[in-house]
Enzyme design. Sequence first.
Site, mmCIF file in Angstrom:
data_model
loop_
_atom_site.group_PDB
_atom_site.id
_atom_site.type_symbol
_atom_site.label_atom_id
_atom_site.label_comp_id
_atom_site.label_asym_id
_atom_site.label_seq_id
_atom_site.Cartn_x
_atom_site.Cartn_y
_atom_site.Cartn_z
ATOM 1 N N HIS A 61 0.825 -1.211 0.000
ATOM 2 C CA HIS A 61 0.000 0.000 0.000
ATOM 3 C C HIS A 61 0.856 1.257 0.000
ATOM 4 O O HIS A 61 0.661 2.165 -0.831
ATOM 5 C CB HIS A 61 -0.909 -0.013 1.242
ATOM 6 N N GLU A 62 1.807 1.315 0.918
ATOM 7 C CA GLU A 62 2.603 2.529 1.053
ATOM 8 C C GLU A 62 3.494 2.777 -0.172
ATOM 9 O O GLU A 62 3.668 3.923 -0.607
ATOM 10 C CB GLU A 62 3.450 2.474 2.318
ATOM 11 N N HIS A 75 1.914 4.733 -2.802
ATOM 12 C CA HIS A 75 2.032 6.187 -2.642
ATOM 13 C C HIS A 75 3.373 6.685 -3.184
ATOM 14 O O HIS A 75 3.442 7.758 -3.791
ATOM 15 C CB HIS A 75 1.911 6.579 -1.165
#
Length: 309
Positions: free
Chosen positions: A220-221, A224
């Site tokens: 997920h990170e 980003h």
Amino acid sequence: MLSSLASLVLLLCTGAQAQNISQRICGTGPLTESLNSLHQALYDGRNHSLYARKAAKSQELVVETFFHFVSTEAQASSYDNSLLAEIIANQSGVLNAAYAPANITFDIQPYTFTINDTWATDSADADMKAALHRGSYSTLNVYFQTSLSTVPAGSLSNSPATTILGYCSLPESVTYQACRSCAPIAYPPDEYTSDGCNILASTMPNGAEDGYNEGKTTVHEVGHWFGLYHPFEGNTCDPSSTGDFIADTPQESTSTNGCPAGKDSCLSDPGLDPIHNYMDYSADACYTSFTPDQMIRMNSVYQSMRQQY
């Protein structure tokens, strides 16, 4: 003797204290002006048939990647060399498997292991990254911290610190112009040593965070780091909102907790909420994929804002 897997589970469950996470909270932010502008341009110029052709012919991205494991002194004895190597290998496998459909490969370099009580709690983030960061702006640095606790500056300042599972630097412009007609000049590397991702170590595969221990917080990170936003960006069902600037993520007005089948926070818009999307807030077991447009966008943003620096 314990089996290798059982040893790994014991290591992570005893070496890092669970934070009793009730819902995923990501600390990434704030959004950058230069990234927003690029997203808007790519969103405005989208063409789905062209996207499909580009996806099929997309150049493979090989991203040099450094993992830094940072532990408190009290927890360090739980991590011997062989088991730490296995933890890192398992996390590498999860990350590469998630991004393989996007034609993105992470070239994992030898990891570092640091014992520092202050750095393990991210209380001196700038000092830690100045010492440990490797490579250029195109290089991914991930810091797995055993006691990650503080909310990064400029993001979720009102959230309880223990709810933050991780955060990453969003891409931003690393060039400037000395004059209007001058060619862009890249900032020196020491200007962006803060770039990278901070991850709570107990979210790694078989870690102590029940529901969030399959290594997918890192997935997920890192999304980003490639420039993706949350699909619930703006928390609205307003049809005029660009949301996450991705055309094929259904509009979503609330983040997801757990894995609620049939969740639909925008009843007036087509499609259910993207609860299986890596960029929502779902539990790890619920995560399965990025959308085709997200995969192309990550490639586009990386090539525009990171690859050449």
